[in-house]
Motif scaffolding. Structure first.
Motif, PDB file in Angstrom:
ATOM      1  N   ILE A 155     -43.679  86.202  26.300  1.00 48.77           N
ATOM      2  CA  ILE A 155     -44.335  85.036  26.900  1.00 48.77           C
ATOM      3  C   ILE A 155     -45.741  85.406  27.355  1.00 48.77           C
ATOM      4  O   ILE A 155     -46.707  84.665  27.119  1.00 48.77           O
ATOM      5  CB  ILE A 155     -43.491  84.491  28.077  1.00 48.77           C
ATOM      6  N   LYS A 156     -45.874  86.557  27.991  1.00 44.49           N
ATOM      7  CA  LYS A 156     -47.186  87.006  28.485  1.00 44.49           C
ATOM      8  C   LYS A 156     -48.153  87.275  27.319  1.00 44.49           C
ATOM      9  O   LYS A 156     -49.331  86.911  27.371  1.00 44.49           O
ATOM     10  CB  LYS A 156     -47.022  88.251  29.347  1.00 44.49           C
ATOM     11  N   GLU A 157     -47.635  87.925  26.263  1.00 41.37           N
ATOM     12  CA  GLU A 157     -48.476  88.228  25.090  1.00 41.37           C
ATOM     13  C   GLU A 157     -48.924  86.940  24.409  1.00 41.37           C
ATOM     14  O   GLU A 157     -50.077  86.816  23.998  1.00 41.37           O
ATOM     15  CB  GLU A 157     -47.685  89.097  24.099  1.00 41.37           C
ATOM     16  N   ARG A 158     -48.003  86.000  24.284  1.00 43.77           N
ATOM     17  CA  ARG A 158     -48.343  84.730  23.627  1.00 43.77           C
ATOM     18  C   ARG A 158     -49.376  83.964  24.461  1.00 43.77           C
ATOM     19  O   ARG A 158     -50.298  83.343  23.922  1.00 43.77           O
ATOM     20  CB  ARG A 158     -47.088  83.893  23.429  1.00 43.77           C
ATOM     21  N   ALA A 159     -49.206  84.010  25.788  1.00 43.85           N
ATOM     22  CA  ALA A 159     -50.178  83.356  26.667  1.00 43.85           C
ATOM     23  C   ALA A 159     -51.552  84.005  26.512  1.00 43.85           C
ATOM     24  O   ALA A 159     -52.568  83.313  26.386  1.00 43.85           O
ATOM     25  CB  ALA A 159     -49.691  83.439  28.116  1.00 43.85           C
ATOM     26  N   ALA A 160     -51.572  85.350  26.500  1.00 42.55           N
ATOM     27  CA  ALA A 160     -52.847  86.079  26.355  1.00 42.55           C
ATOM     28  C   ALA A 160     -53.520  85.742  25.030  1.00 42.55           C
ATOM     29  O   ALA A 160     -54.750  85.626  24.953  1.00 42.55           O
ATOM     30  CB  ALA A 160     -52.599  87.578  26.464  1.00 42.55           C
ATOM     31  N   ALA A 161     -52.699  85.569  23.969  1.00 37.18           N
ATOM     32  CA  ALA A 161     -53.253  85.214  22.660  1.00 37.18           C
ATOM     33  C   ALA A 161     -53.919  83.841  22.695  1.00 37.18           C
ATOM     34  O   ALA A 161     -54.817  83.555  21.905  1.00 37.18           O
ATOM     35  CB  ALA A 161     -52.150  85.228  21.607  1.00 37.18           C
ATOM     36  N   ASN A 162     -53.473  82.998  23.647  1.00 31.85           N
ATOM     37  CA  ASN A 162     -54.072  81.669  23.833  1.00 31.85           C
ATOM     38  C   ASN A 162     -55.152  81.678  24.910  1.00 31.85           C
ATOM     39  O   ASN A 162     -55.604  80.619  25.359  1.00 31.85           O
ATOM     40  CB  ASN A 162     -52.989  80.656  24.212  1.00 31.85           C
ATOM     41  N   ASP A 163     -55.542  82.906  25.355  1.00 23.06           N
ATOM     42  CA  ASP A 163     -56.609  83.073  26.348  1.00 23.06           C
ATOM     43  C   ASP A 163     -56.255  82.465  27.711  1.00 23.06           C
ATOM     44  O   ASP A 163     -57.102  81.899  28.391  1.00 23.06           O
ATOM     45  CB  ASP A 163     -57.927  82.479  25.820  1.00 23.06           C
ATOM     46  N   GLU A 165     -53.371  83.197  31.284  1.00 19.51           N
ATOM     47  CA  GLU A 165     -52.423  84.107  31.922  1.00 19.51           C
ATOM     48  C   GLU A 165     -51.228  83.314  32.403  1.00 19.51           C
ATOM     49  O   GLU A 165     -51.305  82.092  32.575  1.00 19.51           O
ATOM     50  CB  GLU A 165     -53.073  84.810  33.123  1.00 19.51           C
ATOM     51  N   ILE A 166     -50.112  84.005  32.656  1.00 22.65           N
ATOM     52  CA  ILE A 166     -48.940  83.341  33.217  1.00 22.65           C
ATOM     53  C   ILE A 166     -48.319  84.246  34.274  1.00 22.65           C
ATOM     54  O   ILE A 166     -48.194  85.458  34.079  1.00 22.65           O
ATOM     55  CB  ILE A 166     -47.911  82.972  32.117  1.00 22.65           C
ATOM     56  N   ASP A 167     -47.963  83.664  35.428  1.00 22.89           N
ATOM     57  CA  ASP A 167     -47.332  84.419  36.510  1.00 22.89           C
ATOM     58  C   ASP A 167     -45.971  84.952  36.067  1.00 22.89           C
ATOM     59  O   ASP A 167     -45.309  84.353  35.216  1.00 22.89           O
ATOM     60  CB  ASP A 167     -47.096  83.512  37.732  1.00 22.89           C
ATOM     61  N   ASP A 168     -45.540  86.044  36.696  1.00 21.13           N
ATOM     62  CA  ASP A 168     -44.204  86.591  36.419  1.00 21.13           C
ATOM     63  C   ASP A 168     -43.114  85.560  36.713  1.00 21.13           C
ATOM     64  O   ASP A 168     -42.186  85.379  35.926  1.00 21.13           O
ATOM     65  CB  ASP A 168     -43.945  87.850  37.257  1.00 21.13           C
ATOM     66  N   GLN A 169     -43.233  84.896  37.871  1.00 21.78           N
ATOM     67  CA  GLN A 169     -42.231  83.897  38.244  1.00 21.78           C
ATOM     68  C   GLN A 169     -42.223  82.736  37.269  1.00 21.78           C
ATOM     69  O   GLN A 169     -41.167  82.213  36.897  1.00 21.78           O
ATOM     70  CB  GLN A 169     -42.506  83.365  39.654  1.00 21.78           C
ATOM     71  N   ALA A 170     -43.410  82.329  36.834  1.00 23.54           N
ATOM     72  CA  ALA A 170     -43.518  81.210  35.890  1.00 23.54           C
ATOM     73  C   ALA A 170     -42.896  81.585  34.541  1.00 23.54           C
ATOM     74  O   ALA A 170     -42.238  80.763  33.901  1.00 23.54           O
ATOM     75  CB  ALA A 170     -44.977  80.812  35.714  1.00 23.54           C
ATOM     76  N   ALA A 171     -43.092  82.840  34.121  1.00 18.82           N
ATOM     77  CA  ALA A 171     -42.514  83.303  32.854  1.00 18.82           C
ATOM     78  C   ALA A 171     -40.986  83.286  32.928  1.00 18.82           C
ATOM     79  O   ALA A 171     -40.309  82.851  31.990  1.00 18.82           O
ATOM     80  CB  ALA A 171     -43.011  84.709  32.535  1.00 18.82           C
ATOM     81  N   GLU A 172     -40.442  83.744  34.060  1.00 17.88           N
ATOM     82  CA  GLU A 172     -38.980  83.749  34.210  1.00 17.88           C
ATOM     83  C   GLU A 172     -38.439  82.328  34.284  1.00 17.88           C
ATOM     84  O   GLU A 172     -37.404  82.014  33.694  1.00 17.88           O
ATOM     85  CB  GLU A 172     -38.582  84.520  35.474  1.00 17.88           C
ATOM     86  N   TYR A 173     -39.164  81.455  34.973  1.00 23.12           N
ATOM     87  CA  TYR A 173     -38.718  80.062  35.085  1.00 23.12           C
ATOM     88  C   TYR A 173     -38.757  79.376  33.724  1.00 23.12           C
ATOM     89  O   TYR A 173     -37.899  78.547  33.411  1.00 23.12           O
ATOM     90  CB  TYR A 173     -39.592  79.332  36.099  1.00 23.12           C
ATOM     91  N   ILE A 202     -51.243  79.917  34.219  1.00 24.62           N
ATOM     92  CA  ILE A 202     -50.050  79.066  34.230  1.00 24.62           C
ATOM     93  C   ILE A 202     -49.175  79.497  35.407  1.00 24.62           C
ATOM     94  O   ILE A 202     -48.784  80.662  35.498  1.00 24.62           O
ATOM     95  CB  ILE A 202     -49.263  79.197  32.913  1.00 24.62           C
ATOM     96  N   ASP A 203     -48.873  78.540  36.300  1.00 23.02           N
ATOM     97  CA  ASP A 203     -48.023  78.871  37.445  1.00 23.02           C
ATOM     98  C   ASP A 203     -46.718  78.068  37.391  1.00 23.02           C
ATOM     99  O   ASP A 203     -46.480  77.298  36.465  1.00 23.02           O
ATOM    100  CB  ASP A 203     -48.764  78.638  38.768  1.00 23.02           C
ATOM    101  N   MET A 204     -45.898  78.248  38.430  1.00 23.43           N
ATOM    102  CA  MET A 204     -44.580  77.597  38.480  1.00 23.43           C
ATOM    103  C   MET A 204     -44.686  76.079  38.414  1.00 23.43           C
ATOM    104  O   MET A 204     -43.884  75.424  37.756  1.00 23.43           O
ATOM    105  CB  MET A 204     -43.858  78.005  39.771  1.00 23.43           C
ATOM    106  N   ASN A 205     -45.684  75.515  39.114  1.00 26.87           N
ATOM    107  CA  ASN A 205     -45.818  74.051  39.152  1.00 26.87           C
ATOM    108  C   ASN A 205     -46.071  73.480  37.763  1.00 26.87           C
ATOM    109  O   ASN A 205     -45.521  72.441  37.381  1.00 26.87           O
ATOM    110  CB  ASN A 205     -46.966  73.647  40.093  1.00 26.87           C
TER     111      ASN A 205
END
Length: 340
Positions: A155-163, A165-173, A202-205
């Motif tokens: 999830i983090k790599e895919r987000a980075a490829a789209n320029d 970031e994503i929080d750890d909590q958001a990735a797990e959610y 990208i955050d939880m909200n």
């Protein structure tokens, strides 16, 4: 790890032979597309890109192609699908392959050709000499189901490829909401990145508001409401599913499947099995086992047995009686309010 191989491809560090194998077809397809876009220009694809099904075509023909100089380019890219000679799976042999010629090619591959074996098999036959030779010489992707840590990294790599970031909590959610299917996860990440815009986070909200819930996830939430005896909220989710034209018999089947998983996880944990062992034994993703294990702690064995009995009765009546199917699920939910 898949990301290491992808970085190698993006850096245009190509070996003459690649071996992509495993049951996770998304990873194989992504790697295949990455190779095409990094090895060949659009103009070269018509001349220097070939694909063979080795269930239909002898390897000899593909090797002749590999030894032919590329036209209007520096590299030739050849995909070899279904290399049946690498697996112990029983298949109906339609063609004869000159494996001695293939072994010779692996030892001295053409410098201007990249050959990619695509084997959508769970396992290769490690006893075969050819398999050993390939594993020694090729760049390898074992396309297996990713574990929870690898999924979060994905999830983090895919987000980075789209320029973004994503929080750890958001990735797990996101995993909890969308599940572990890589096709769906990729689609959701791309959608969130488009919404946020380059350089944003990208955050939880954002995940809560925008990530689509799968039917299974809605059922998981419904089950969670049942577990906490929030029957009114469970009914609201059920009615929402009906508005989405989901069939009651399908909803009941998934509810039953989730409770069966909870029951099995609880029983196996009681016998001393770890979560990874349980996942392997039940052939489900470890992340699902982790979630079910958390839910299982909220039930006694007697309570779970009672719920499984109610579900079995509802299933039987749904298939044999003329009662409305929606009413049977409502009755199941209302009966859960009764003390056990």
């Amino acid at each position: 790890m898949v990301f290491d191989l992808w970085k190698q491809i993006k850096a245009k560090k190509f070996t003459p032979i690649f071996l992509l194998y495993g049951a996770e077809s998304f990873l194989i397809n992504e790697t295949k597309q990455l190779l095409i876009s990094n090895v060949l220009s659009e103009a070269e694809m018509d001349f220097n890109l070939s694909s063979y099904d080795l269930e239909e075509t002898a390897i000899d023909l593909a090797l002749e192609d590999a030894e032919t100089l590329p036209f209007m380019g520096e590299k030739r890219l050849i995909f070899l699908h279904n290399p049946v000679f690498l697996t112990s799976e029983k298949t109906k042999e339609k063609v004869e392959h000159n494996l001695a010629k293939l072994e010779s090619y692996i030892k001295e591959p053409s410098p201007f050709t990249i050959i990619v074996f695509i084997a959508n098999y769970e396992k290769l036959d490690e006893r075969k000499k050819l398999t050993k030779e390939l594993k020694r010489s090729a760049s390898i992707l074992e396309a297996k189901k990713l574990n929870e840590g690898e999924l979060k990294a994905w999830i983090k790599e895919r987000a980075a490829a789209n320029d973004v970031e994503i929080d750890d909590q958001a990735a797990e959610y996101m995993l909890t909401l969308a599940g572990t299917n890589l096709f769906l996860l990729t689609s959701e990440i791309d959608k969130l990145a488009l919404y946020c815009g380059a350089g944003k986070r990208i955050d939880m909200n954002i995940v809560e508001r925008l990530v689509s819930r799968s039917l299974e996830q809605n059922i998981f939430t419904l089950v969670d409401k049942i577990i906490h005896r929030k029957i009114d909220e469970a009914l609201r989710i059920f009615y929402d599913l009906l508005k989405q034209n989901e069939e009651p018999i399908k909803i009941l089947a998934i509810i039953t499947g989730q409770f069966r998983l909870i029951y099995q996880v609880k029983e196996l944990a009681r016998k001393g099995y770890g979560q990874q062992q349980i996942a392997g034994y039940l052939k489900v993703h470890p992340f699902r086992v982790k979630l079910a294990a958390g839910q299982a702690q909220l039930f006694g064995e007697k309570e779970l047995t009672y719920i499984m009995k109610l579900l079995a009765e509802a299933d039987y009546q749904m298939k044999t009686s003329s009662m409305k199917k929606e009413l049977l699920i409502e009755m199941f939910l209302f009966r859960l309010k009764d003390p056990i």
